[in-house]
Design an enzyme around this catalytic site. Structure first.
Site, PDB file in Angstrom:
ATOM      1  N   SER A 121      -9.681   2.042   2.487  1.00 29.00           N
ATOM      2  CA  SER A 121      -8.784   2.786   1.638  1.00 29.00           C
ATOM      3  C   SER A 121      -7.713   1.927   0.943  1.00 29.00           C
ATOM      4  CB  SER A 121      -8.079   3.860   2.472  1.00 29.00           C
ATOM      5  OG  SER A 121      -7.197   3.272   3.407  1.00 29.00           O
TER       6      SER A 121
ATOM      7  N   SER B  13      -9.957  -0.065   6.668  1.00 26.83           N
ATOM      8  CA  SER B  13      -9.327   0.065   5.348  1.00 26.83           C
ATOM      9  C   SER B  13      -8.805  -1.242   4.770  1.00 26.83           C
ATOM     10  CB  SER B  13      -8.179   1.068   5.414  1.00 26.83           C
ATOM     11  OG  SER B  13      -8.696   2.369   5.445  1.00 26.83           O
TER      12      SER B  13
ATOM     13  N   LYS C 190       0.851  -1.187   0.000  1.00 23.82           N
ATOM     14  CA  LYS C 190       0.000   0.000   0.000  1.00 23.82           C
ATOM     15  C   LYS C 190       0.891   1.242   0.000  1.00 23.82           C
ATOM     16  CE  LYS C 190      -3.959   1.952   2.527  1.00 23.82           C
ATOM     17  NZ  LYS C 190      -4.849   1.838   3.694  1.00 23.82           N
TER      18      LYS C 190
END
Lengths: 449, 429
Positions: A125, A149, A51
């Site tokens: 996210s 997330s 990420k």
């Protein structure tokens, strides 16, 4: 250990493997906008993704924010450092909602699209991480969750998202959202793969003093607890799918109890207050002259200079900075920030009682995967309320997993299971049992051997 | 008048408060890392030595030590602050509720806290330069209650505090920065960032005058922040409204809470207390003893050792002599030897004092002179140089000339020579 990683690592014939994989991946990336950059020089190990808010040495790491344009950290996050180089090869940084601020994965430039149907959102996210896992045959992604997330995009993209107990994986190298809530976790295609990677990255770290060496238990539970308040706003189709999932679990020996935590509804405001308060301080460091985006006009006073630089935050980031600064200001602090912290303790205690002899189970998301168009029309408060089920375990630092449990009209549906602090292995065992009688579906298998 | 201080001193650690960068670097921006530059992804890690050092200071100031100490983020935007927040303490500070005793009263200490220093700003005409070597240096902030009421008390308190800090291991020659809160009327005026002791007293003096004049003209003293200018010896308003100070404190979530119970905190000597006790027990002048020991742990050790063994005034004279010859670090044993010579009426010359350190017996023996011999020499000169004897009452040079002659020959403690000479001359007169 069984499954993808072991299978992959035993294979020795990789001639032409990475070239083909990268060509295919770039093609998919132009369609689904998964990665902010792809490591074209990859030549060894199982491809894993990271990420974009987790630092990889000498690779641009921006948390999908303009503010961090070009920021190239001179160090690896501890979680990345701990993955053995001979086993794992870094394939790329995945897109995300800017700084982790978002439920749908659309708060960034050229946001990712759902691999099952590109009219739909990925969830956020950790949007790109979920998509990367959903399209690559043997894949794990190092992701991060503050309030959901990992769970949310895992559910919408049909993969497994594991968020460990707070403090088990070092946050060193994580570009912070809310430090007391941020947890680095793992996304993958099987519980075995996730366990394999989790065992490599966990454990205390001198660079993160909130990270501990705590024994991790595997105390299995037969009791699955449904908290009534969490089911209140759940979509009908999701609710009936959840009933089917519960039925399957009862068939393999689990039983269900209902519990009530009336104040759990206060979790959303309390979580957003606490996380925004911390976020507004974590984001204060971005002032446009040391790293990332640089303002080169030094003719102004420093206040104007900072203001100009900070204008480059996205809308949601600005909203959270303003609200976060407000809730910790001296005149209202006791009303908001301090009250939120008290509620957090109440929540930890209330959930702890239930988790002593059971797991908490629920649909991961109360809604079906929205289309990009639908998601864009959500107002912020409604978007925050969509996190009602993923926020409680995150707020309490409890380990949880979202696993694929059903498919509605071709789109995956996720179920979330929560265990007590440091009972992380029990969750992975649970999902392994689920996998023995449920087959996950994937639309892409890039890099299949 | 009420004065309260916030004193900042650097703690004596090898490395910075939250990273392993060295605290000693000359070349600007050479002792820096992702942590003290506030790079995204970096996290602070607490330096145990800084924690222990801060605890030592807090205990020396008679503070109650918090069982668990924790940190806060103080948020404000300034170019010298890499994270745009300073990691500091308030409620969970190292210690609170302490005191420092000065001669006539007790100055209460509200709080002792640990915090990180920002970078150093070097201002040039058209631009400013930043040196991040200083970013993350561990600071102790010592906050007093507004108990100081006169300039004399201010001086005495600062002196006393510095002595305690010295004995707690702090390098008191490093810059001491103080925020001076001073109010003659109702409202508090804060003079920020006053460097050193002279400036502190000058700033106080100016404010007393300024606020006093406002009061005598029946004008209101506004609550404000001011800055001290050491060139004009005056303070000027920083034009910041006090109410605008909004730091939005939150708990520092990147650091844990640190239990203090298992940390062994060394006892710190309060030199002025010791000086007072010894002076009254041995009939010494308190000021003289203080002068010797307040900022000299070797001298204090020798005083305590010597007073048990020899005549009190002789001990004090001997220590003054050692200090003058820069030889105060000698061992107790060597000092004991020195005292035994003095007890026998032998004076040590310069070479003998130097030999004490290495304990070279022969050298010492060779370089002692008996007081009898010196007395004889004094009488000899007085007899020979009647010209000087006649002059000595009107011309101090004459007296010093005689002392000089004798010193040149014997290289012993001039104090003894001048005292004896004065006695002899007095008899003659």
């Amino acid at each position: 250990m069984k499954g993808g990683i072991e299978e992959f690592l035993k294979t020795e014939k990789f001639e032409g493997y990475y070239e083909e994989l990268i060509v295919e991946l770039e093609k998919l990336n132009s369609k689904l906008h998964i990665f902010s950059n792809i490591n074209k020089g990859l030549s060894t190990g199982l491809p894993f993704s990271v990420k974009d808010n987790i630092c990889v040495k000498d690779v641009v790491s921006t948390a999908s924010s303009q503010m961090l344009n070009g920021y190239t950290p001179p160090f690896n996050a501890t979680a990345i450092e701990r993955l053995p180089k001979e086993e794992f090869g870094f394939i790329g940084k995945t897109k995300m909602d800017e700084f982790g601020f978002g439920t749908f994965g659309i708060n960034c430039k050229d946001h990712p699209l759902n691999p099952f149907d590109d009219r739909y959102v990925t969830g956020g996210s950790s949007a790109g991480s979920a998509v990367a896992t959903a399209v690559l045959k043997h894949h794990i992604s190092i992701a991060e969750s503050t309030g959901g997330s990992i769970s949310c995009p895992a559910a919408f993209c049909g993969i497994i998202g594991f968020t460990p107990t707070y403090g088990l994986v070092s946050r060193y190298g994580l570009i912070d959202y809310a430090s007391s809530l941020d947890k680095i976790g793992v996304m993958g295609r099987s519980s075995a793969d996730i366990r394999y990677v989790f065992d490599k990255i966990k454990g205390s770290d001198r660079y993160d003093t909130t990270c501990v060496d705590h024994p991790i238990s595997k105390e299995s539970r037969k009791k699955l607890v449904i908290i009534d308040q969490l089911m209140a706003g759940v979509d009908e189709e999701i609710a009936s799918s959840f009933d089917r999932t519960i039925g399957k679990l009862q068939n393999i020996g689990y039983y269900v109890e209902h519990k009530s935590i009336p104040f759990i509804e206060k979790t959303i405001p309390a979580y957003y207050i606490a996380s925004m308060a911390e976020a507004s301080t974590n984001l204060a460091k971005f002032t446009g002259f040391k790293y990332g985006l640089k303002i080169n006009d030094f003719s102004k006073g420093y206040n104007d200079f900072f203001t100009e630089a900070r204008n480059n935050f996205g809308l949601e980031a600005k909203r959270r900075i303003v609200l976060g600064t407000f809730v910790r200001s001296s005149s209202v602090k006791s009303k908001y920030y301090e009250k939120a912290l008290r509620l957090r303790h109440m929540m930890i205690n209330a959930l702890g009682v239930i988790l002593k002899d059971g797991f908490i189970i629920s649909p991961t998301m109360p809604i079906k995967t929205p289309t990009v168009k639908e998601a864009e029309d959500f107002d912020p408060v409604k978007e925050y309320s969509i996190d009602s089920i993923t926020v409680p375990p995150n707020f309490a630092g409890l380990p949880h997993i979202s696993f694929p449990s059903d498919y509605i009209k071709g789109m995956p549906v996720g179920t979330q299971i929560v265990a007590n602090h440091f009972n992380d292995y029990a969750l992975l065992d649970f999902v392994e049992r689920w996998e023995s009688q449920f087959e996950y579906r994937f639309k892409y298998n890039v890099g299949a051997l | 008048m009420k004065i309260g201080l916030e004193v900042h001193v650097a703690l004596p650690t090898e490395t910075k408060l939250f990273c392993s960068c060295s605290t000693n670097a000359d070349e600007p921006n050479t002792s820096i890392c992702p942590v003290c530059l506030g790079f995204p992804g970096s996290k602070p890690m607490l330096n145990d030595a800084a924690l222990k050092s801060a605890l030592t200071v807090a205990k020396a100031l008679h503070c109650k030590i918090n069982d668990n100490t924790y940190f806060l983020r103080k948020v404000y935007f300034y170019p010298d602050l890499p994270k745009s927040y300073q990691i500091t303490q308030l409620d969970g500070a190292i210690g609170h509720g302490g005191y420092v005793d000065i001669s006539k009263k007790r100055i209460r200490i509200r709080r002792v806290q640990l915090e990180e220093d920002p970078a150093k700003i070097i201002r040039e005409d058209e631009y400013s330069l930043l040196d991040f070597n200083r970013s993350g240096i561990p600071l102790n902030e010592i906050v007093t209650e507004p108990d100081i009421e006169t300039e004399e008390e201010l001086r005495e308190f600062v002196n006393e505090l510095r002595s305690i800090l010295y004995y707690a291991g702090v390098d008191i020659n490093k810059e001491m920065k103080t925020d001076l809160n001073i109010s003659l009327g109702e409202e508090r005026v804060e003079i920020k960032n006053v460097t050193g002791i002279k400036n502190l007293v000058d700033a106080e003096r100016f404010e007393v005058k300024r606020q006093g004049e406002l009061i005598s003209r029946n004008q209101k003293i506004p609550k404000e922040t001011r800055a001290y200018n050491s060139e004009t010896l005056s303070t000027i308003s920083s034009r910041e409204k006090e109410s605008d100070e909004e730091y939005g404190f939150i708990y520092e979530p990147d650091l844990a809470s640190y239990p203090t119970g298992d940390i062994v905190i060394p006892e710190v000597v309060i030199a002025s207390d010791v000086a007072r006790q010894l002076s009254s027990k041995y009939g010494l002048n308190e000021a003289t003893v203080k002068e010797l020991v307040m900022f000299d742990r070797h001298a204090l050790g020798l005083v305590q050792y010597g007073l048990k063994r020899s005549n009190a005034n002789r001990v004090i004279n001997a220590i003054e002599l050692l200090k003058r010859h820069g030889n105060i670090t000698i061992s107790d044993e060597s000092f004991g030897k020195m005292l035994s010579y003095l007890d026998k009426g032998l004076l040590l010359n310069e070479d003998a004092i130097k030999s004490l350190q290495e304990n070279r017996q022969v050298e010492i023996e060779k370089n002692t002179v008996s007081t009898k011999e010196i007395d004889k020499a004094i009488l000899g000169i007085v007899a020979q140089r009647q010209d000087l004897v006649r002059e000595y009452k009107t011309n101090s040079k004459a007296f010093n000339f005689i002392v000089g002659m004798l010193l040149k020959k014997y290289k012993v403690n001039p104090k003894y020579i001048s005292e004896r000479l004065a006695e002899v001359l007095k008899d003659k007169a």
